[in-house]
Design an enzyme around this catalytic site. Structure first.
Site, PDB file in Angstrom:
ATOM      1  CE  LYS A  13      44.637  41.950  -5.638  1.00  0.00           C
ATOM      2  NZ  LYS A  13      44.452  43.247  -4.990  1.00  0.00           N
ATOM      3  NE  ARG A  84      49.259  43.310  -2.367  1.00  0.00           N
ATOM      4  CZ  ARG A  84      48.160  42.684  -1.938  1.00  0.00           C
ATOM      5  NH1 ARG A  84      48.174  41.420  -1.664  1.00  0.00           N
ATOM      6  NH2 ARG A  84      47.041  43.338  -1.790  1.00  0.00           N
ATOM      7  NE  ARG A 123      37.127  43.976   1.078  1.00  0.00           N
ATOM      8  CZ  ARG A 123      38.303  43.774   0.506  1.00  0.00           C
ATOM      9  NH1 ARG A 123      38.375  43.180  -0.680  1.00  0.00           N
ATOM     10  NH2 ARG A 123      39.402  44.196   1.076  1.00  0.00           N
ATOM     11  NE  ARG A 156      40.532  42.272   3.976  1.00  0.00           N
ATOM     12  CZ  ARG A 156      41.259  42.162   2.865  1.00  0.00           C
ATOM     13  NH1 ARG A 156      40.787  41.478   1.837  1.00  0.00           N
ATOM     14  NH2 ARG A 156      42.423  42.751   2.759  1.00  0.00           N
ATOM     15  NE  ARG A 167      44.505  46.659   2.389  1.00  0.00           N
ATOM     16  CZ  ARG A 167      43.198  46.427   2.244  1.00  0.00           C
ATOM     17  NH1 ARG A 167      42.315  47.122   2.929  1.00  0.00           N
ATOM     18  NH2 ARG A 167      42.787  45.495   1.415  1.00  0.00           N
TER      19      ARG A 167
HETATM   20  P1  AMP Z   1      44.773  41.297   0.208  1.00  0.00           P
HETATM   21  O1  AMP Z   1      43.741  40.392   0.779  1.00  0.00           O
HETATM   22  O2  AMP Z   1      45.324  40.800  -1.083  1.00  0.00           O
HETATM   23  O3  AMP Z   1      44.324  42.729   0.150  1.00  0.00           O
HETATM   24  O4  AMP Z   1      46.021  41.278   1.255  1.00  0.00           O
HETATM   25  C1  AMP Z   1      45.842  41.669   2.604  1.00  0.00           C
HETATM   26  C2  AMP Z   1      47.202  41.863   3.281  1.00  0.00           C
HETATM   27  O5  AMP Z   1      47.957  40.647   3.236  1.00  0.00           O
HETATM   28  C3  AMP Z   1      48.115  42.909   2.640  1.00  0.00           C
HETATM   29  O6  AMP Z   1      47.814  44.251   3.053  1.00  0.00           O
HETATM   30  C4  AMP Z   1      49.487  42.444   3.158  1.00  0.00           C
HETATM   31  O7  AMP Z   1      49.682  42.779   4.521  1.00  0.00           O
HETATM   32  C5  AMP Z   1      49.350  40.920   3.075  1.00  0.00           C
HETATM   33  N1  AMP Z   1      49.756  40.442   1.735  1.00  0.00           N
HETATM   34  C6  AMP Z   1      48.957  39.954   0.753  1.00  0.00           C
HETATM   35  N2  AMP Z   1      49.670  39.663  -0.357  1.00  0.00           N
HETATM   36  C7  AMP Z   1      50.957  39.985  -0.075  1.00  0.00           C
HETATM   37  C8  AMP Z   1      52.185  39.933  -0.798  1.00  0.00           C
HETATM   38  N3  AMP Z   1      52.236  39.510  -2.083  1.00  0.00           N
HETATM   39  N4  AMP Z   1      53.313  40.357  -0.191  1.00  0.00           N
HETATM   40  C9  AMP Z   1      53.299  40.778   1.077  1.00  0.00           C
HETATM   41  N5  AMP Z   1      52.196  40.881   1.831  1.00  0.00           N
HETATM   42  C10 AMP Z   1      51.021  40.477   1.271  1.00  0.00           C
END
Ligand code: AMP
Length: 213
Positions: A13, A84, A123, A156, A167
């Site tokens: 993404k 999400r 990553r 990360r 996740r």
């Molecule tokens: P990402 O970088 O998009 O993989 O997001 C990393 C983490 O941020 C996720 O595992 C959640 O803990 C939090 N997060 C990101 N987007 C959302 C969302 N739309 N709703 C709730 N938590 C989020």
């Protein structure tokens, strides 16, 4: 143009959002990046969200709603990582409705679990500017050093096998309601995300351009 980019963690993404933002002159809004910055700053919000992020769980909808409302551009944006779940899709719809606006396209990057595990475990991200690398397919020029700002590359905190699994399960549990929401709105586009990033990008572009005609 107002676009949502949706996919499992590691579906590409962030990479596609950057490429699309450049191609169509859109503002990229990555909720994950915004939340990580808050954690880094150790703000009240950062302290609140860290506990969820570390476990691979979603931050409560009521918390991220205000973050999105405050960061959403009026037009010409690409949303990466929001919504999400079905509740967030409804919230976004309500925020946009108040602005007499709506989403033009919802792009789903369809990626197999095998690809996800490979991408996330290999990553590396830049500690300073957040640029993303993959040890095999997108390595930095110099080991562990960011090509763009020369800072150190790290894994990360939530890219460990245990948290990756969590996740992925969170994604599986919530994706159907999000798909249903945008299929009903007639803006749903699906692309095979297992291909290399240029091919995925070409397909996304073709499908977006076909919609505009
Ligand atoms: P990402 O970088 O998009 O993989 O997001 C990393 C983490 O941020 C996720 O595992 C959640 O803990 C939090 N997060 C990101 N987007 C959302 C969302 N739309 N709703 C709730 N938590 C989020």
């Amino acid at each position: 143009m107002k676009i949502i980019l949706f996919g499992a963690p590691g579906s590409g993404k962030g990479t596609q959002a950057d490429m699309l933002a450049k191609e169509f002159d859109l503002e990229k809004i990555s909720l994950g990046d915004i939340l990580r910055q808050e954690v880094k700053k150790e703000s009240d919000l950062g302290r609140e969200v860290k506990q969820y992020m570390d476990k691979g769980e979603l931050v409560p909808d009521s918390t991220v709603k205000d973050v999105i409302d405050a960061n959403l551009a009026e037009d010409n944006f690409i949303l990466d990582g929001y919504p999400r779940n079905g509740q967030q899709a409804q919230t976004l719809n309500d925020i946009l409705k108040k602005r007499d606006s709506s989403i033009d396209a919802f792009i789903y990057l369809d990626v197999s679990q095998e690809t996800i595990v490979d991408r996330l475990s290999k990553r590396r991200v830049c500690k300073k500017c957040g640029a993303n690398y993959h040890l095999n397919t997108m390595p930095p020029k110099e080991d562990n050093i960011c090509d763009q700002c020369s800072a150190e590359l790290v894994q990360r905190d939530d890219d460990t096998p245990e948290v990756i699994k969590k996740r992925w399960n969170v994604f599986l549990a919530n994706s159907k309601e999000v798909f249903d929401f945008y299929k009903k709105k007639n803006v749903f586009i699906s692309v095979d995300g297992d291909q290399d990033k240029e091919k995925v990008f070409e397909q996304v572009k073709e499908k977006l351009e076909a919609r505009e005609q």
